[in-house]
Design an enzyme around this catalytic site. Structure first.
Site, PDB file in Angstrom:
ATOM      1  N   ASN A 288       0.399  -1.485  -0.058  1.00 44.89           N
ATOM      2  CA  ASN A 288       0.088   0.054   0.185  1.00 44.89           C
ATOM      3  C   ASN A 288       0.607   1.158  -0.236  1.00 44.89           C
ATOM      4  OD1 ASN A 288       0.143  -0.327   2.745  1.00 44.89           O
ATOM      5  ND2 ASN A 288      -1.056   0.924   3.420  1.00 44.89           N
TER       6      ASN A 288
ATOM      7  N   GLU B 202       5.349  -4.332  12.526  1.00 46.75           N
ATOM      8  CA  GLU B 202       4.021  -2.050  12.331  1.00 46.75           C
ATOM      9  C   GLU B 202       3.102  -3.091  11.178  1.00 46.75           C
ATOM     10  OE1 GLU B 202       4.729   0.153  13.430  1.00 46.75           O
ATOM     11  OE2 GLU B 202       6.117  -0.105  14.758  1.00 46.75           O
TER      12      GLU B 202
ATOM     13  N   CYS C 232      -2.706   1.695   6.903  1.00 46.62           N
ATOM     14  CA  CYS C 232      -2.735   1.440   7.945  1.00 46.62           C
ATOM     15  C   CYS C 232      -3.185   2.337   8.605  1.00 46.62           C
ATOM     16  CB  CYS C 232      -1.567   1.097   8.647  1.00 46.62           C
ATOM     17  SG  CYS C 232      -0.059   2.369   8.847  1.00 46.62           S
TER      18      CYS C 232
HETATM   19  P1  NAD Z   1       0.396  -8.761   3.707  1.00 45.94           P
HETATM   20  O1  NAD Z   1       0.225  -8.872   5.395  1.00 45.94           O
HETATM   21  O2  NAD Z   1      -0.579  -9.495   3.465  1.00 45.94           O
HETATM   22  O3  NAD Z   1       1.418  -8.636   3.408  1.00 45.94           O
HETATM   23  C1  NAD Z   1       2.483  -7.968   3.749  1.00 45.94           C
HETATM   24  C2  NAD Z   1       3.651  -8.840   3.432  1.00 45.94           C
HETATM   25  O4  NAD Z   1       4.197  -9.386   4.093  1.00 45.94           O
HETATM   26  C3  NAD Z   1       3.583  -9.258   1.870  1.00 45.94           C
HETATM   27  O5  NAD Z   1       5.038  -8.461   1.700  1.00 45.94           O
HETATM   28  C4  NAD Z   1       3.648 -10.204   1.914  1.00 45.94           C
HETATM   29  O6  NAD Z   1       3.499 -10.934   0.599  1.00 45.94           O
HETATM   30  C5  NAD Z   1       4.512 -10.672   3.286  1.00 45.94           C
HETATM   31  N1  NAD Z   1       3.712 -12.399   3.923  1.00 45.94           N
HETATM   32  C6  NAD Z   1       2.300 -12.044   3.820  1.00 45.94           C
HETATM   33  N2  NAD Z   1       2.288 -13.573   4.828  1.00 45.94           N
HETATM   34  C7  NAD Z   1       3.550 -13.859   5.321  1.00 45.94           C
HETATM   35  C8  NAD Z   1       4.046 -15.144   6.282  1.00 45.94           C
HETATM   36  N3  NAD Z   1       3.394 -15.323   6.687  1.00 45.94           N
HETATM   37  N4  NAD Z   1       5.700 -14.494   6.369  1.00 45.94           N
HETATM   38  C9  NAD Z   1       5.509 -13.859   5.569  1.00 45.94           C
HETATM   39  N5  NAD Z   1       5.516 -12.903   5.008  1.00 45.94           N
HETATM   40  C10 NAD Z   1       4.525 -12.343   4.742  1.00 45.94           C
HETATM   41  O7  NAD Z   1      -0.161  -7.398   4.396  1.00 45.94           O
HETATM   42  P2  NAD Z   1      -0.667  -5.895   2.661  1.00 45.94           P
HETATM   43  O8  NAD Z   1      -2.173  -6.743   2.800  1.00 45.94           O
HETATM   44  O9  NAD Z   1      -0.283  -6.086   1.492  1.00 45.94           O
HETATM   45  O10 NAD Z   1      -0.800  -4.903   4.028  1.00 45.94           O
HETATM   46  C11 NAD Z   1      -2.082  -4.059   4.679  1.00 45.94           C
HETATM   47  C12 NAD Z   1      -2.041  -4.664   5.812  1.00 45.94           C
HETATM   48  O11 NAD Z   1      -0.373  -3.861   5.894  1.00 45.94           O
HETATM   49  C13 NAD Z   1      -2.811  -3.409   6.459  1.00 45.94           C
HETATM   50  O12 NAD Z   1      -3.874  -4.422   7.398  1.00 45.94           O
HETATM   51  C14 NAD Z   1      -2.784  -2.653   6.591  1.00 45.94           C
HETATM   52  O13 NAD Z   1      -2.662  -1.408   7.966  1.00 45.94           O
HETATM   53  C15 NAD Z   1      -1.060  -3.142   7.192  1.00 45.94           C
HETATM   54  N6  NAD Z   1       0.200  -1.983   7.026  1.00 45.94           N
HETATM   55  C16 NAD Z   1       0.159  -1.154   8.483  1.00 45.94           C
HETATM   56  C17 NAD Z   1       1.611  -0.286   8.571  1.00 45.94           C
HETATM   57  C18 NAD Z   1       1.659   0.408   9.419  1.00 45.94           C
HETATM   58  O14 NAD Z   1       3.241   0.953   9.914  1.00 45.94           O
HETATM   59  N7  NAD Z   1       1.433  -0.026  11.491  1.00 45.94           N
HETATM   60  C19 NAD Z   1       1.892   0.196   7.117  1.00 45.94           C
HETATM   61  C20 NAD Z   1       1.075   0.009   6.370  1.00 45.94           C
HETATM   62  C21 NAD Z   1       0.589  -1.018   6.263  1.00 45.94           C
END
Ligand code: NAD
Length: 485
Positions: free
Chosen positions: A154, A252, A286
């Site tokens: 995102n 995060e 997020c």
């Molecule tokens: P996601 O958790 O599906 O994916 C994030 C990343 O993790 C991707 O690179 C994905 O390939 C990887 N991933 C997925 N499963 C994994 C696993 N089992 N082991 C290791 N890596 C894995 O999230 P998304 O849909 O891409 O992003 C949206 C989410 O991220 C929302 O929940 C949002 O709130 C959160 N977010 C948090 C912050 C913050 O700073 N707190 C910032 C931006 C987004």
């Protein structure tokens, strides 16, 4: 204004870019479904090779002078700045970001590198008093070694940069894995910028793939710290894997953020901030406002103002048209957003505006009379939806704000800043803004959340030392002491 269509600086790099040896991975533009590029994805074996190369390169980098590390980061900042329009175009095309979001992200990523360039010259420890005569005692921060950075789609550039830049600045190597939907904005840009900046070979490794590649990073023995940004569900899995290996992990995660409007608030200002906090980038951030908690006396007027703003927003291809909202990133996510809205309405929430879509374009949606058991209230929606509920007393407002497992950010609107601060003192969240929206960040601030929004770690500012280094105690004596054995 439409972004420049030319992508000239990165093109030669992309032509030869092979981030892995796995299956072809297709990069597509959500707004149009146009094909952008195809690259070979990485495999777990590629991760092992990348982490080993990073580990081999890291010790010499940690010994490189602070001036040289800072120089390379400053150069990376200049290169980033010179090409930010081109990088922004990739962000728009891969994520569906509108211009304002793209500009914010590009500026913020630039600020992250600039700020990181100041880290190598900071003091990195202290001389300590000691109970032992004739002993020099010091505590110092040493690099963790190899940082495994896993980022979501995102805000791929800034969320990658807030790990890559400070981690490198403090003497680490990095293996970065962006989401497979954003291989260029979250991956290739980093490789190209830091190579051009003169970063020694091996220190920054980019792998591209999904959860299996991410888990290979988490479990790789050469990776000492996992810096994960993403959903709470994936973060729990990452935390479990890292915990089993006793590995340092920074999580995060998601949010469901409270936006509190008191009865004395400037309602027009509150509705403007509320609409921006829920609808900007289609709510796919997020720190979006996920729960509007509004005093009963002003709730009607607030919902009317929010609705008027939602109605005015233009949707379309953000790269080619002058629009305020782009597409939802993919069909699965759109179905999820719509499912939450429809189930909430079936459960009694009042659909005031939106709740419809065409293709991947979801109308900004206002839900009123939302109850606390409604999915629109309990879940992180990650779509352009503003659920509204009401309260009568400040205690009720606080109870509603805190009734979530998440604790990323909160905002409070009131004409009384002292009352706003008093309420802020009672809210469980990592970041709280009085008379401002929820979408706020600065590179010098420790960014992060409480509860299910993370594990208490932070990225940014002073927190970079906590996250990307470890403490080490060193003592030195001229004369060895005598021991009773
Ligand atoms: P996601 O958790 O599906 O994916 C994030 C990343 O993790 C991707 O690179 C994905 O390939 C990887 N991933 C997925 N499963 C994994 C696993 N089992 N082991 C290791 N890596 C894995 O999230 P998304 O849909 O891409 O992003 C949206 C989410 O991220 C929302 O929940 C949002 O709130 C959160 N977010 C948090 C912050 C913050 O700073 N707190 C910032 C931006 C987004």
């Amino acid at each position: 204004m439409v972004a420049p269509v030319s992508t000239t600086w990165l093109d030669p790099f992309l032509e030869g870019w092979r981030p892995g040896t796995g299956d072809p991975l297709e990069d597509r533009e959500p707004a149009t479904d146009l094909h952008l590029l195809t690259i070979p994805a990485s495999t777990p074996d590629d991760v092992a090779r990348a982490a080993a190369a990073a580990a081999a390169a890291q010790p010499a980098w940690a010994e490189t002078s602070y001036q040289e590390r800072a120089r390379i980061l400053r150069r990376a900042a200049d290169i980033y700045d010179a090409h930010r329009e081109e990088f922004g175009a990739w962000t728009m095309r891969e994520t569906g970001a509108v211009h304002s979001k793209m500009h914010h992200e590009q500026n913020f990523a630039y600020q992250e590198v600039l700020n990181a360039a100041t880290l190598p010259s900071q003091p990195y420890g202290s001389l300590m008093p000691t109970a032992q005569k004739g002993r020099l005692s010091m505590v110092r921060r040493v690099p963790v070694g190899v940082v495994g950075a896993i980022t979501p789609w995102n805000s791929p550039t800034v969320l990658g940069m807030r790990v890559v830049a400070p981690a490198l600045a403090l003497g680490n190597a990095v293996v970065l894995k962006p989401d497979p939907q954003t291989p260029v904005a979250g991956g290739a840009i980093f490789a190209a910028v830091f190579a051009e900046a003169g970063l020694p070979d091996g220190l920054l490794q980019i792998v591209v793939g999904g959860a299996d590649v991410g888990e290979a990073i988490v479990t790789d023995p050469n990776v000492s710290l996992v810096a994960f940004t993403g959903s709470t569900a994936a973060g729990r899995r990452v935390g479990q894997l890292a915990g089993g290996l006793l590995k340092k992990v920074s999580l995060e995660l998601g949010g469901n953020n409270a936006f509190v409007v008191l009865e004395d608030a400037d309602l027009e200002a509150a509705a403007s901030a509320g609409a921006f906090s829920s609808f900007q980038f289609q709510g796919q951030v997020c720190f979006a406002a996920g729960r509007h908690i509004v005093h009963r006396r002003v709730a009607g007027a607030y919902v009317d103002a929010l609705t008027a703003k939602a109605k005015r927003l233009r949707l379309g291809d953000p790269y080619r048209e002058d629009v305020q909202l782009g597409p939802i990133v993919n069909a699965k996510q759109l179905a999820r957003v719509d499912g939450i809205v429809q189930r909430s309405v079936a459960g009694g929430a009042r659909l005031v505006e939106g709740g419809t879509y065409e293709g991947l374009f979801y109308r900004p949606t206002v839900l009123a009379d939302v109850t606390t058991d409604s999915p629109a209230w309990t879940d992180e929606i990650f779509g352009p939806v503003a659920p509204v509920t009401t309260f009568e007393t400040d205690d009720e407002a606080i109870a509603l704000a805190n009734a979530s497992e998440y604790g990323l950010v909160a905002a409070i609107y009131t004409r009384s800043t002292s009352r706003g601060l008093a309420l802020a003192n009672r809210i469980k969240a990592g970041m709280i803004h009085v008379n401002d929206g929820t979408l706020n960040d600065e590179a010098i601030i420790p960014f992060g959340g409480m509860g299910a929004s993370g594990n208490g770690s932070r990225f940014g500012g002073e927190a970079n030392f906590d996250t990307f280094t470890e403490w080490q105690w060193v003592t030195v004596r001229d004369e060895p002491p005598s021991f009773p054995f």
